[in-house]
Design a protein around this motif. Structure first.
Motif, PDB file in Angstrom:
ATOM      1  N   GLN A  98     -15.176   1.421   7.667  1.00  0.00           N
ATOM      2  CA  GLN A  98     -15.125   0.102   7.047  1.00  0.00           C
ATOM      3  C   GLN A  98     -15.712   0.118   5.646  1.00  0.00           C
ATOM      4  OE1 GLN A  98     -16.786  -2.956   9.544  1.00  0.00           O
ATOM      5  NE2 GLN A  98     -15.572  -2.364  11.321  1.00  0.00           N
ATOM      6  N   GLU A  99     -16.706   0.954   5.455  1.00  0.00           N
ATOM      7  CA  GLU A  99     -17.405   0.978   4.173  1.00  0.00           C
ATOM      8  C   GLU A  99     -16.724   1.871   3.147  1.00  0.00           C
ATOM      9  OE1 GLU A  99     -21.764   2.285   2.330  1.00  0.00           O
ATOM     10  OE2 GLU A  99     -21.488   2.067   4.485  1.00  0.00           O
ATOM     11  N   ARG A 100     -16.166   3.012   3.586  1.00  0.00           N
ATOM     12  CA  ARG A 100     -15.734   4.027   2.616  1.00  0.00           C
ATOM     13  C   ARG A 100     -14.242   4.354   2.621  1.00  0.00           C
ATOM     14  NH1 ARG A 100     -19.468   7.672   0.207  1.00  0.00           N
ATOM     15  NH2 ARG A 100     -21.615   6.945   0.458  1.00  0.00           N
ATOM     16  N   SER A 101     -13.531   4.051   3.689  1.00  0.00           N
ATOM     17  CA  SER A 101     -12.118   4.435   3.727  1.00  0.00           C
ATOM     18  C   SER A 101     -11.319   3.654   2.688  1.00  0.00           C
ATOM     19  CB  SER A 101     -11.534   4.184   5.118  1.00  0.00           C
ATOM     20  OG  SER A 101     -10.171   4.569   5.152  1.00  0.00           O
ATOM     21  N   VAL A 102     -10.376   4.329   2.034  1.00  0.00           N
ATOM     22  CA  VAL A 102      -9.512   3.670   1.056  1.00  0.00           C
ATOM     23  C   VAL A 102      -8.188   3.247   1.687  1.00  0.00           C
ATOM     24  CG1 VAL A 102     -10.533   4.922  -0.872  1.00  0.00           C
ATOM     25  CG2 VAL A 102      -8.499   5.862   0.263  1.00  0.00           C
ATOM     26  N   ASP A 103      -8.059   3.454   2.990  1.00  0.00           N
ATOM     27  CA  ASP A 103      -6.843   3.040   3.682  1.00  0.00           C
ATOM     28  C   ASP A 103      -6.980   1.584   4.103  1.00  0.00           C
ATOM     29  OD1 ASP A 103      -4.350   3.188   4.980  1.00  0.00           O
ATOM     30  OD2 ASP A 103      -5.354   3.490   6.887  1.00  0.00           O
ATOM     31  N   GLU A 104      -6.351   0.691   3.344  1.00  0.00           N
ATOM     32  CA  GLU A 104      -6.511  -0.740   3.587  1.00  0.00           C
ATOM     33  C   GLU A 104      -5.921  -1.170   4.926  1.00  0.00           C
ATOM     34  OE1 GLU A 104      -8.279  -2.741   1.796  1.00  0.00           O
ATOM     35  OE2 GLU A 104      -8.753  -1.190   0.325  1.00  0.00           O
ATOM     36  N   ALA A 105      -4.981  -0.409   5.455  1.00  0.00           N
ATOM     37  CA  ALA A 105      -4.326  -0.794   6.706  1.00  0.00           C
ATOM     38  C   ALA A 105      -5.239  -0.627   7.917  1.00  0.00           C
ATOM     39  CB  ALA A 105      -3.042   0.006   6.908  1.00  0.00           C
ATOM     40  N   THR A 106      -6.230   0.270   7.825  1.00  0.00           N
ATOM     41  CA  THR A 106      -7.045   0.559   9.008  1.00  0.00           C
ATOM     42  C   THR A 106      -8.542   0.382   8.800  1.00  0.00           C
ATOM     43  OG1 THR A 106      -7.209   2.915   8.434  1.00  0.00           O
ATOM     44  CG2 THR A 106      -5.341   2.244   9.804  1.00  0.00           C
ATOM     45  N   ARG A 107      -9.007   0.279   7.571  1.00  0.00           N
ATOM     46  CA  ARG A 107     -10.461   0.301   7.335  1.00  0.00           C
ATOM     47  C   ARG A 107     -11.163  -0.857   8.035  1.00  0.00           C
ATOM     48  NH1 ARG A 107     -12.124  -1.307   1.251  1.00  0.00           N
ATOM     49  NH2 ARG A 107     -14.132  -1.227   2.353  1.00  0.00           N
TER      50      ARG A 107
END
Length: 328
Positions: free
Chosen positions: A187-196
Motif C-alpha cells: 500500500q505504501e510503496r507499490s506503483v501498481d495502482e490496480a492492486t496497491r
C-alpha cells in the motif's frame, strides 16, 4: 489452457453486426412484412411511420450491442428494453429519411446494403449449421474432459509490490526482511495502482495464464515465500506467495457459456475451412507492397473463429491479465 479459466470472451464475430444496417436492409422493399410477427409469440412494441417494431427487433439490437446474451431474456417492461427501443425507433426514423432523400439509390449505399445482407446470411448459416449441432451431449463431453484437466492444475494466490527501479525493489526486500507486513508495504510503496490499495492482492491464478516472467518466478515457490525482485516490462516485481491449492473447477452450469462459446467458434472455424477448401479465392495484393513498407503475405490464411491453433487444446478464452504485469 482450460475452458474453465475464461474470464472475458469476445462475442461471435459472425453474430455481432450493426443493427442499424439490418434495419435499413429490412426497410428496402419489404414494408408489407412489417405487420407479420417475425417469430412465434413475438409482440409488437411500437409503430414508426406505419412500420411495426417487434420485441425480437429490440432484443436483437441489445444482443448486437452486447447488452444481453443470445439466450438471455429481455423483459419488455425493463429500463434496458425501453432504452434500446428508443435507439431502434431513432434508427427507423433515420433510415426512412435517408430513403426519402434517395440516399439508398446510390452505388455506395447499394454496396453497403449488400455487405450487410451477406453478414446477415452468414449469421443465419451459422445458426443453422453450427448452433444446431451444439447439444447437451457435446457440452457434457467437453466439460468432463476439462474437469479431468482441471484436477491436475494448481492455483496460486499472490501479492505484488511493483517498483520502478531495481534499487527501489531492493529497498522493499530490506523492509520486508525487518518483519514489515507485505500488504502494508504494498500500500505504501507499490506503483501498481490496480492492486496497491488491496495490499497487492492478485487473487488466485494458474501459472499458464500469467505473464512468462511471473510464471517462471512462481512455478516452484512454496506458500509463504517471497520471490524477487525480478524485472518485467512494468518495472521490478516482488511477490508474496500467500497460498497454493488445487484448482476448483466450476459446475457444469457455470462452465456452460464458455463451453458453448468454444464449440461455436470451433464449428465456425471448421465450416470456414470447408468453404475455403471448395472455393477459388485469389488475393490480388500478393505482389504489391503494403502501405507501411512491409510486404503482404503471398496468400491469406483461412480465418479462424478461435485464435488457437486447430490442433491446440480447447481454450475459448481471452487470457486474463495479471494486474500490474505486462501483457503476455
Amino acid at each position: 489452457m482450460s475452458v474453465f479459466r475464461a474470464r472475458r470472451l469476445s462475442r461471435n464475430p459472425l453474430t455481432v453486426f450493426a443493427f442499424a444496417a439490418l434495419l435499413t436492409v429490412a426497410a428496402c422493399g419489404r414494408g408489407d412484412d412489417s405487420d407479420r410477427p417475425p417469430e412465434p409469440g413475438d409482440r409488437a412494441v411500437a409503430k414508426v411511420l406505419d412500420q411495426t417494431i417487434w420485441a425480437s427487433d429490440v432484443k436483437r439490437e441489445a444482443v448486437a450491442q452486447g447488452l444481453v446474451g443470445e439466450g438471455e431474456p429481455l423483459d419488455v417492461t425493463s429500463d434496458l428494453f425501453r432504452r434500446v427501443l428508443d435507439e431502434v425507433i431513432d434508427q427507423k426514423l433515420l433510415a426512412r429519411e435517408a430513403e426519402r432523400r434517395g440516399l439508398d439509390n446510390s452505388v455506395l449505399a447499394q454496396r453497403r446494403l449488400k455487405a450487410t445482407q451477406e453478414r446477415i446470411l452468414g449469421d443465419m448459416l451459422v445458426e443453422n449449421e453450427v448452433n444446431g449441432r451444439i447439444n447437451d451431449q457435446a457440452v457434457q463431453t467437453l466439460y468432463q474432459e476439462q474437469l479431468r484437466l482441471a484436477k491436475t492444475s494448481e492455483e496460486i494466490r499472490v501479492r505484488l509490490i511493483l517498483s520502478r527501479t531495481k534499487p527501489e525493489a531492493d529497498a522493499v526486500i530490506g523492509i520486508l526482511a525487518q518483519g514489515a507486513a507485505f500488504s502494508a508495504v504494498a500500500q505504501e510503496r507499490s506503483v501498481d495502482e490496480a492492486t496497491r490499495f488491496s495490499g497487492g492482492d492478485l487473487g488466485y491464478s494458474t501459472v499458464d495464464v500469467m505473464p512468462q516472467a511471473y510464471a517462471n518466478a512462481l512455478r516452484d515457490a512454496p506458500a509463504g515465500s517471497t520471490v524477487g525482485p525480478f524485472q518485467t516490462d512494468g518495472g521490478w516485481a516482488v511477490l508474496r506467495v500467500e497460498d497454493r491449492r488445487k484448482e476448483s473447477p466450476p459446475t457444469l452450469e457455470q462452465a456452460r457459456p464458455q463451453i458453448v462459446r468454444y464449440l461455436t467458434y470451433e464449428g465456425v472455424r471448421r465450416l470456414l475451412e470447408q468453404l475455403r477448401g471448395k472455393a477459388k479465392v485469389n488475393i490480388l495484393l500478393a505482389d504489391e507492397p503494403a502501405s507501411n513498407g512491409a510486404e503482404e503475405p503471398a496468400s491469406a490464411p483461412a480465418p479462424s473463429a478461435n485464435p488457437s491453433s486447430p490442433t491446440a487444446p480447447p481454450t475459448a478464452q481471452s487470457t486474463p491479465q495479471t494486474p500490474g504485469a505486462p501483457k503476455s
